[in-house]
Enzyme design. Structure first.
Site, PDB file in Angstrom:
ATOM      1  N   CYS A   1      26.210  43.320   1.845  1.00  0.00           N
ATOM      2  CA  CYS A   1      26.498  42.322   2.877  1.00  0.00           C
ATOM      3  C   CYS A   1      25.382  41.278   2.926  1.00  0.00           C
ATOM      4  O   CYS A   1      25.636  40.077   3.087  1.00  0.00           O
ATOM      5  CB  CYS A   1      26.625  43.000   4.242  1.00  0.00           C
ATOM      6  SG  CYS A   1      28.024  44.129   4.390  1.00  0.00           S
TER       7      CYS A   1
ATOM      8  N   CYS B   1      24.216  47.491   5.436  1.00  0.00           N
ATOM      9  CA  CYS B   1      24.968  47.196   4.205  1.00  0.00           C
ATOM     10  C   CYS B   1      24.194  46.233   3.307  1.00  0.00           C
ATOM     11  O   CYS B   1      24.100  45.041   3.608  1.00  0.00           O
ATOM     12  CB  CYS B   1      26.335  46.624   4.576  1.00  0.00           C
ATOM     13  SG  CYS B   1      27.289  45.990   3.187  1.00  0.00           S
TER      14      CYS B   1
END
Length: 305
Positions: free
Chosen positions: A53, A50
Site C-alpha cells: 500500500c 500494508c
C-alpha cells in the site's frame, strides 16, 4: 533525481495540488458517491501495516495528478473503516475501486506500475497528459536530436533512478553507449532489462545491433576485402564481410548494396546468408530506418522479379 530533471514550472512528480482526502464510513456518501456524479473517484483501500500500500500510494498520486483534475482520489483505512471494503468484497489490499455516477465501475489490486494506472484512468476519462517521467523521456529525445548526448544520458539516468526497469530509458542509454563504441557498457545496460520485457522490439533491435558491432570490430582493416572484390566480383565472402564492416562504420546503404549484389548473383550462397544478414540489419536498424526501407524495397524487387 527526476524532479530536478523536470523543466522549471512543470508539476513535480506526486504533486496533486492538495493532500489526498481520507474518507470515512460516515463521509463515504458525500466524498465518493456524490462526488462521482461529477467525475470518477478512485478509492484507495489501504492499511498502515500494508507494505505494498505504501509503495502504491505515491505512484497512484502521480498518475491522478497527471490526469489534471479529471479524476479524484481518496483513501480509506480498512482497519478503521472496514464496512465499505467488506460490502465490496475486498479481501486483499492495496485495492483501488473507481466509482462513477454513484456506482463502482472498475478496479485493480496490488502495487501496479504507473503506466498501468494511467491506462486504467484513461479507460474512465479518455487520454490524459504525459506523466512527469514521459516528459523527461521527451526531453531526452529532443536532446539527442540536438546532439546533446551528455544531456540525454543524464535525463535517462534520472528516469532510471525513479523507474529502474523503464524500457525507454534503458534502451535509450544503451543506444548512446553503442553509438559511442562502448559495447561492454551497452551490454551491461541491456542486462538490466527484466526478463519479462526481454522480447520488447527495442531490446531485440539493440541486441542485434550490438552483435553486429562486435562482428564489425573483429574484421579490422576493410580495404583488404575491397581489393579481393576488385580482383574477383564473385568473392561473396569478401562482399559479405565488407558489408558487416561498412555497417560498423554506419555506412548502411553501402552495406545493403553489397549484400543485395550477393543475392542478385547467387541467392543460395552459404544457405542464403546474404538475405538473412539483410534481415538482421533491418531488425537492428529498425523497420522504419531509411536504409531498412530502401533495402527491403531492393530485396523485394529481386525476390518478386
Amino acid at each position: 533525481m527526476l524532479n530536478d530533471a523536470i523543466a522549471p514550472g512543470a508539476q513535480p512528480a506526486g504533486a496533486t495540488g492538495a493532500p489526498t482526502k481520507d474518507v470515512t464510513t460516515a463521509s463515504f456518501r458525500q466524498d465518493v458517491i456524490a462526488e462521482s456524479m461529477n467525475r470518477p473517484v478512485l478509492v484507495d483501500f489501504w492499511a498502515p501495516w500494508c507494505g505494498p500500500c505504501k509503495q502504491l500510494a505515491p505512484v497512484l498520486e502521480k498518475a491522478v495528478a497527471a490526469a489534471g483534475g479529471k479524476v479524484a482520489l481518496v483513501k480509506m483505512n480498512i482497519d478503521e473503516h472496514p464496512s465499505v471494503a467488506g460490502q465490496l468484497g475486498i479481501q486483499s489490499i492495496p485495492a483501488v475501486i473507481a466509482f462513477q455516477r454513484g456506482q463502482p465501475v472498475d478496479g485493480f489490486m496490488g502495487a501496479v506500475p504507473e503506466a498501468q494506472i494511467k491506462t486504467f484512468i484513461e479507460t474512465l476519462v479518455g487520454p490524459v497528459g504525459p506523466t512527469p517521467v514521459e516528459d523527461v523521456l521527451g526531453e531526452a529525445a529532443l536532446a539527442l536530436e540536438d546532439g546533446d548526448v551528455a544531456g540525454a544520458s543524464e535525463l535517462y539516468a534520472a528516469v532510471l533512478a525513479e523507474e529502474p526497469e523503464n524500457i525507454v530509458a534503458l534502451t535509450g542509454l544503451a543506444k548512446i553507449q553503442l553509438d559511442l563504441g562502448e559495447l561492454d557498457q551497452a551490454r551491461g545496460i541491456l542486462a538490466m532489462v527484466p526478463e519479462a520485457k526481454a522480447t520488447d522490439p527495442a531490446v531485440a533491435s539493440l541486441t542485434a545491433a550490438i552483435a553486429l558491432a562486435e562482428q564489425a570490430a573483429s574484421l579490422g582493416d576493410l580495404s583488404a576485402f575491397q581489393r579481393r572484390i576488385d580482383a574477383d566480383p564473385a568473392d561473396y565472402r569478401a562482399r559479405f564481410d565488407l558489408a558487416l564492416g561498412l555497417n560498423g562504420l554506419n555506412k548502411r546503404d553501402e552495406a545493403v548494396d553489397h549484400l543485395i549484389e550477393i543475392v542478385r548473383r547467387d541467392g543460395t550462397w552459404n544457405e542464403g546468408a546474404a538475405r538473412k544478414q539483410l534481415l538482421t540489419f533491418f531488425e537492428a536498424w529498425g523497420l522504419m530506418d531509411k536504409a531498412s526501407i530502401r533495402g527491403r524495397r531492393r530485396l523485394s524487387t529481386l525476390v518478386f522479379a
